[in-house]
Design a protein around this motif. Structure first.
Motif, short mmCIF file in Angstrom:
data_model
loop_
_atom_site.label_atom_id
_atom_site.label_comp_id
_atom_site.label_asym_id
_atom_site.label_seq_id
_atom_site.Cartn_x
_atom_site.Cartn_y
_atom_site.Cartn_z
N GLU A 238 -39.31 7.88 -28.97
CA GLU A 238 -39.32 6.96 -27.83
C GLU A 238 -40.75 6.58 -27.46
O GLU A 238 -41.03 5.41 -27.15
N LEU A 239 -41.65 7.55 -27.47
CA LEU A 239 -43.06 7.27 -27.20
C LEU A 239 -43.62 6.31 -28.24
O LEU A 239 -44.28 5.32 -27.90
N HIS A 240 -43.33 6.58 -29.49
CA HIS A 240 -43.81 5.72 -30.57
C HIS A 240 -43.30 4.29 -30.38
O HIS A 240 -44.07 3.33 -30.50
N ALA A 241 -42.02 4.15 -30.07
CA ALA A 241 -41.44 2.82 -29.86
C ALA A 241 -42.07 2.10 -28.67
O ALA A 241 -42.27 0.88 -28.71
N ALA A 242 -42.39 2.85 -27.63
CA ALA A 242 -43.00 2.24 -26.44
C ALA A 242 -44.41 1.74 -26.73
O ALA A 242 -44.83 0.69 -26.22
#
Length: 114
Positions: free
Chosen positions: A31-35
Motif C-alpha cells: 500500500e505504501l509503495h502504491a501510494a
C-alpha cells in the motif's frame, strides 16, 4: 557476467514467500509503495531514479535490480541511469562505485532486450 534475469526471479520468489509468511506487513508495504509510486510534483520516472540512487548508496542488490528494471520500464535512458549512479557515488563513496557498475550491467542487459 551475472544472470540478472535469474537473480531477479529469485528475488521475486523470495518476496512472494515473505508475503505468504508476513501478509499483514507486506500488504501495508504494498500500500505504501502504491501510494508513493504515482506521478505527482515528482514524476514516477524521477522517483525511480531517486530510489535507484538510494539503493546504490545503501548497497541493496535486490533493490538495485528492482529499481533498475522499473526505471527502464518507465523509459529511463542509460544516460539518466549513469547520472543517477554519479550522484550515488557522490553520496555513497567507493562502495557506490562497485554497485553502480552492477546497475550499468543490469541496465545494459535490460535495454539490449528491448
Amino acid at each position: 557476467m551475472e544472470d540478472w534475469d535469474t537473480k531477479y526471479q529469485e528475488n521475486s520468489q523470495q518476496s512472494k514467500n515473505l508475503s505468504k509468511q508476513a501478509p499483514a506487513v507486506m500488504q501495508k508495504f504494498s500500500e505504501l509503495h502504491a501510494a508513493v509510486d504515482q506521478d505527482g510534483a515528482v514524476s514516477r520516472k524521477n522517483k525511480e531514479l531517486i530510489a535507484l540512487g538510494i539503493a546504490i548508496a545503501d548497497r541493496c542488490e535486490n533493490c538495485i535490480m528492482a529499481h533498475t528494471k522499473a526505471a527502464i520500464n518507465l523509459g529511463v535512458s542509460l544516460e539518466e541511469i549513469t547520472e543517477t549512479i554519479e550522484v550515488a557515488v557522490l553520496m555513497g563513496g567507493g562502495p557506490s562505485v562497485a554497485f553502480g557498475g552492477k546497475v550499468l550491467n543490469i541496465a545494459e542487459s535490460l535495454l539490449a532486450k528491448k
